[in-house]
Design an enzyme around this catalytic site. Structure first.
Site, PDB file in Angstrom:
ATOM      1  CG  ASP A  48     -22.155 -35.608  77.871  1.00  0.00           C
ATOM      2  OD1 ASP A  48     -21.030 -35.110  77.710  1.00  0.00           O
ATOM      3  OD2 ASP A  48     -23.174 -34.938  78.104  1.00  0.00           O
ATOM      4  NE  ARG A  90      -0.529  -8.323  65.442  1.00  0.00           N
ATOM      5  CZ  ARG A  90       0.191  -8.655  66.498  1.00  0.00           C
ATOM      6  NH1 ARG A  90      -0.044  -9.802  67.132  1.00  0.00           N
ATOM      7  NH2 ARG A  90       1.154  -7.868  66.933  1.00  0.00           N
ATOM      8  CE  LYS A 144     -18.350 -28.081  73.843  1.00  0.00           C
ATOM      9  NZ  LYS A 144     -18.408 -28.521  75.239  1.00  0.00           N
ATOM     10  CE  LYS A 186     -22.852 -33.856  72.277  1.00  0.00           C
ATOM     11  NZ  LYS A 186     -21.947 -32.743  72.663  1.00  0.00           N
TER      12      LYS A 186
END
Length: 285
Positions: free
Chosen positions: A224, A102, A137, A169
């Site tokens: 951005d 698995r 992410k 950021k």
């Protein structure tokens, strides 16, 4: 970026934690009906089209579970595959094969999906000087494998985590009292701590781009959520003062347009957070 030794340690941690999670005090299904002496053989069967990834990781998993397992690889990581292809055979203890099954499938299915999507983005950038980057992410606890998959698909890795690169950021800049102050404080902090880390700073508009340029020592400016025309203007303003990166609203329909604005990099969280697992199975033979 992190060192190869750190990366290998992350991979071992993923395996040990996943086996702990999945096996616990024993694979009682196998222990109940398969003798410890039983020997078996299985094949990794592809039931989808794409780029295979996780072969080397599967070997690590099998070796962790039982070093005596034998793996015969027919298709290496990064190779295009189609329905019906057999990637490898694994032979040895039947209990050990089932114990690893698995984790091998879960890992390879996701890694192959990420490599496949990355390869598609790389192909969309062909003929430009722009490279595709991943982001943070990622799936908690599985980051090393997901970033490895991006490399297998032909992409580039962004920073691995919070500790191997500084990225200022919008929230950092706002909390610090503005971009110029944030950069100045960062430089002082790195000097005080004797840290040699690259600095990336996010810009939300052309005025912020100008402010970042005025502070020397920035490695890359993150443009951005800027539209195409503003991105072109920003690239022209920055010139060769530092590298450029576009992010936000990057998908299969927009990635080429952003690359043609002249940015060095495009980062996309979709490489790792928006994929559908490749269909693979491990079948006894």
């Amino acid at each position: 970026m992190i060192s190869e030794a750190q990366f290998q340690k992350e991979l071992q941690l993923i395996i040990s934690n996943a086996i702990r999670e999945d096996v616990g005090d024993g694979d009682h299904s196998s222990l109940a009906c398969i003798p410890a002496s039983a020997q078996g053989k299985a094949k990794l069967l592809v039931k989808d089209d794409g780029i295979i990834a996780g072969v080397a990781f599967a070997k690590m998993i099998f070796n962790y579970v039982d070093p005596s397992l034998q793996i015969e690889v027919f298709i290496e990581d990064g190779t295009p595959v189609k329905y019906g292809d057999v990637v490898f055979h694994v032979s040895g203890s039947s209990q050990a094969i089932l114990k690893a099954e698995r984790l091998v499938l879960n890992s390879m299915q996701r890694m192959s999906a990420i490599a496949t999507k990355t390869k598609k983005y790389v192909q969309l950038l062909e003929g430009t000087n722009t490279k595709i980057l991943d982001t943070r992410k990622t799936t908690p606890g599985f980051r090393a494998c997901e970033k490895w998959s991006v490399k297998i698909g032909g992409g580039e890795n962004h920073r691995f985590a919070l500790y191997d690169m500084v990225m200022l950021k919008d929230n950092h800049n706002d909390f610090a009292g503005g971009i110029t102050l944030a950069i100045a404080k960062t430089k002082a902090y790195l000097k005080e701590k004797n840290l040699d880390l690259k600095i990336i700073v996010e810009a939300r508009n052309l005025e912020e781009v100008k402010e970042i340029i005025a502070s020397e020592g920035v490695y890359r400016i993150l443009l951005d959520n800027l539209d195409y025309e503003t991105t072109k203007k920003a690239v022209a303003l920055i010139g060769d003062k530092c590298l450029t990166e576009s992010s936000g609203n990057i998908n299969e329909n927009t990635i080429r347009n952003y690359a043609e604005c002249g940015v060095n990099y495009i980062s996309s969280g979709a490489l790792t957070h928006s994929v559908y697992n490749m269909d693979l199975s491990l079948k006894a033979i």
